[in-house]
Design a protein around this motif. Structure first.
Motif, PDB file in Angstrom:
ATOM      1  N   GLU A 121       0.819  -1.212   0.000  1.00 10.68           N
ATOM      2  CA  GLU A 121       0.000   0.000   0.000  1.00 10.68           C
ATOM      3  C   GLU A 121       0.854   1.264   0.000  1.00 10.68           C
ATOM      4  OE1 GLU A 121      -2.468  -0.662   3.354  1.00 10.68           O
ATOM      5  OE2 GLU A 121      -4.053  -1.679   2.199  1.00 10.68           O
ATOM      6  N   GLN A 126      -1.994  -0.670  -7.196  1.00 11.77           N
ATOM      7  CA  GLN A 126      -3.336  -1.240  -7.052  1.00 11.77           C
ATOM      8  C   GLN A 126      -3.427  -2.671  -7.572  1.00 11.77           C
ATOM      9  OE1 GLN A 126      -5.457   2.048  -8.982  1.00 11.77           O
ATOM     10  NE2 GLN A 126      -6.362   2.558  -7.004  1.00 11.77           N
ATOM     11  N   ILE A 159     -11.581  -1.779  -6.021  1.00  7.35           N
ATOM     12  CA  ILE A 159     -10.314  -1.348  -6.659  1.00  7.35           C
ATOM     13  C   ILE A 159     -10.336  -1.694  -8.145  1.00  7.35           C
ATOM     14  CG2 ILE A 159      -7.808  -1.600  -6.627  1.00  7.35           C
ATOM     15  CD1 ILE A 159      -8.046  -2.412  -3.665  1.00  7.35           C
ATOM     16  N   LYS A 162     -12.235   0.814 -10.114  1.00  8.89           N
ATOM     17  CA  LYS A 162     -11.537   2.096 -10.284  1.00  8.89           C
ATOM     18  C   LYS A 162     -10.557   2.045 -11.455  1.00  8.89           C
ATOM     19  CE  LYS A 162     -11.844   3.558  -5.450  1.00  8.89           C
ATOM     20  NZ  LYS A 162     -11.089   3.797  -4.188  1.00  8.89           N
TER      21      LYS A 162
END
Length: 625
Positions: A121, A126, A159, A162
């Motif tokens: 992170e 991602q 995620i 996105k």
């Protein structure tokens, strides 16, 4: 000073050289600890060392990880390539996690995955986050932690949405559908499968569209909506026909045959199952042949073609046994292959170790020659003695720490056993008190016949309970026998105010449970559920089922329900609360946390169409050990 370091480094090989694995570990450690390499290169070497431990000694892989982290931290303090170092740290953790996963230590595996995720992170990577989160979700699924697995995959989906990762979104839709499917949440499973179908259609992925139709059809089929299920399977078959794919049609055809079987259209079901069987035989699809023979056997049996049904069932049983035997042979062959590969790897590591030690010895001799020219032999002797003393001191310290940990573990286990015995001693007096109260009632009423009958059964029950109380665990069959005797006494006491039905299976002797494990749940059903009913008697049903994970026990009563009991207890503060159930919950919590007796307990309230409470259901799952 250089002499001291090298001598200390070589002595452990002489001291613990009896273990081949330690020598191999030492060999790689020498390479990884080369002071002429930068810290990033040394950390990369530790990634290889982690792989070695993951294969041969997964229980010690964490120790190697920590040493690798040391080089990574040193490199990061010198402002080396941060992205590369973070990636290496995450890679080490994932390797260790895989080792624990393969050895069945799922909790350790998931703990390391969370550490790897927190590191990734930092890079805002991602795709890597999706990969690690998906592995976490899958481990949670294997741990039967369905709520957290669902939550993890929803985070993965967020995620993926996105970054518009359509391939990943499709996989996650299907995974979430599967999670709801195994939880019997058919409406939610249907929703996820339909979302997958919509996206597959948008992307024009025809095989994916066909599989989505099969998934949706299965949910309809399980919900007995056979018309809708048949429509979904037909659409999947049309797509497979257009793509000239035959083997892929087998699951849809088998499910379709079963739908017609449930609709009692046996001829149509047989024709479709026979078509699937012919395709499976052409493609030598053994696993599909197994369940297709079973499907046709069922259809022939209902059509009263007993000889044909028996013939298909024999084929089903033969194929199933053959697959089990082949799997066992493949497992043996794979084990032999793995052993050969391990021996080859060990030989390569041994050659590398000997080469490294030879170079190190040459280097050490050169340094010794240089140091002898500058220092006296007595000084060198003192250094060697000091090194040996340090090693002895280090060994004694490690041994003392290990012994202390072992003593602490023994004390902890003894403490847990005392806690369990204390809790069990609280349950037994409560159990005896209620039995004696029942006997007292009949003596006061001068009902000698019932009192005598009650006394005989009560004596048998007390003898059984006292015998069981001296044991840590008893067989489930003994627990059911004791429970039946207790229920008979309560039934006599309350003048047949309730009925008890026990549906069991064979082979209960292989399952072990704590004594009086089920007693408080039955007591609670009688005293709080059924005796609070007005104007009618009640019933308690115990179903014992064998499932893939182990055994499932269902306790169902048609009492007033938990909400009504709560109201009654609030209205009458002097009403007795089940001490047995309270102590049992405390005892089971201790067993679940401290002793290796893993189980789950689920309570469900039962309602009729008017949303009125009609009882309570307790589901207890005991896994195989």
């Amino acid at each position: 000073m250089k002499i001291l370091l090298l001598i200390i480094f070589l002595i452990p090989v002489i001291t613990i050289g009896k273990s081949d694995f330690i020598q191999n570990r030492y060999s790689l450690y020498v390479i990884a600890s080369n002071p002429h390499l930068d810290n990033i290169s040394r950390a990369e070497s530790y990634v290889q060392l982690c792989d070695l431990y993951a294969q041969f000694k997964p229980d010690s892989v964490l120790d190697v990880c920590e040493i690798g982290f040391t080089f990574i931290r040193e490199a990061r303090s010198k402002n080396n390539s941060q992205t590369k170092l973070i990636d290496l740290e995450s890679q080490i953790l994932q390797t260790a996690s895989t080792a624990f996963y393969n050895s069945g230590e799922l909790n350790k595996s998931i703990s390391l995955l969370y550490r790897a995720l927190s590191i990734k992170e930092q890079l805002i990577d991602q795709k890597s986050q999706i990969y690690i989160l998906s592995k976490i979700g899958n481990v949670q699924l294997e741990l039967k932690d369905i709520p957290n697995s669902r939550k993890t995959f929803i985070e993965v989906l967020s995620i993926q949405s996105k970054i518009k990762d359509n391939d990943g979104i499709l996989k996650t839709y299907n995974t979430l559908g599967y999670i709801e499917q195994i939880e019997n949440n058919d409406s939610l499973a249907l929703n996820w499968y339909q979302k997958s179908l919509a996206l597959q259609t948008t992307l024009n992925l025809k095989t994916g569209i066909a599989q989505s139709h099969i998934n949706i059809g299965f949910i309809y089929q399980r919900s007995t909506q056979y018309d809708e299920a048949i429509n979904e399977y037909d659409q999947a078959l049309i797509i497979y026909d257009s793509l000239n794919l035959t083997k892929e049609k087998i699951p849809a055809l088998n499910n379709l045959a079963n739908c017609y079987y449930e609709r009692r259209e046996y001829r149509k079901g047989h024709r479709i199952a026979q078509q699937a069987l012919e395709i499976a035989e052409l493609n030598n699809a053994v696993s599909e042949l197994i369940y297709l023979n079973k499907t046709i056997s069922r259809i022939k049996a209902i059509q009263r073609y007993d000889r044909q049904s028996h013939s298909y069932y024999k084929r089903y049983a033969y194929l199933k046994d053959s697959v089990l035997q082949n799997n066992y042979k493949e497992l043996q062959q794979q084990q032999i292959k793995n052993n050969v590969q391990q021996q080859l790897q060990l030989k390569e590591i041994e050659l590398s170790r000997k080469s490294s030690i030879a170079k190190l010895k040459n280097k050490n001799e050169q340094l010794l020659s240089t140091e002898r020219a500058d220092h006296s032999s007595s000084y060198n002797t003192l250094l060697i003695i000091g090194s040996l003393l340090l090693l002895v001191l280090f060994y004694l310290l490690r041994r003392q720490i290990r012994l202390r940990k072992e003593q602490e573990e023994v004390v902890r286990k003894q403490k847990v056993q005392l806690e369990i015995k204390t809790l069990r001693s609280k349950i037994n007096p409560n159990f005896l008190f209620k039995g004696l109260n029942s006997l007292k009632k009949y003596i006061i009423e001068n009902n000698a016949q019932i009192a005598g009958k009650h006394l005989t059964k009560f004596a048998t029950l007390v003898r059984t309970v006292l015998d069981h109380s001296s044991k840590d665990s008893i067989s489930l069959s003994d627990e059911i026998s004791c429970l039946s005797l207790y229920a008979e006494l309560e039934k006599i006491r309350f003048s047949g105010h309730f009925d008890l039905e026990i549906n069991t299976i064979s082979g209960l002797g292989k399952y072990k449970v704590p004594p009086l494990f089920l007693h408080p749940f039955i007591e609670n059903s009688i005293w709080h559920g059924i005796l609070n009913k007005k104007g009618s008697s009640g019933s308690i049903k115990i179903n014992i089922l064998e499932i893939a994970e182990g055994i499932k026990i269902e306790i169902i009563d048609d009492g007033v329900g938990r909400e009504k009991v709560k109201e009654i207890l609030e209205e009458n503060i002097f009403r007795e609360v089940s001490l047995g159930l309270i102590e049992e919950q405390e005892r089971l919590t201790t067993l679940n946390e401290q002793v290796d007796f893993r189980h789950t307990i689920y309570y469900a309230d039962l309602y009729n169409r008017e949303n009125e409470s009609v009882g309570t259901k307790v589901i207890i799952t005991i896994p195989k050990r």
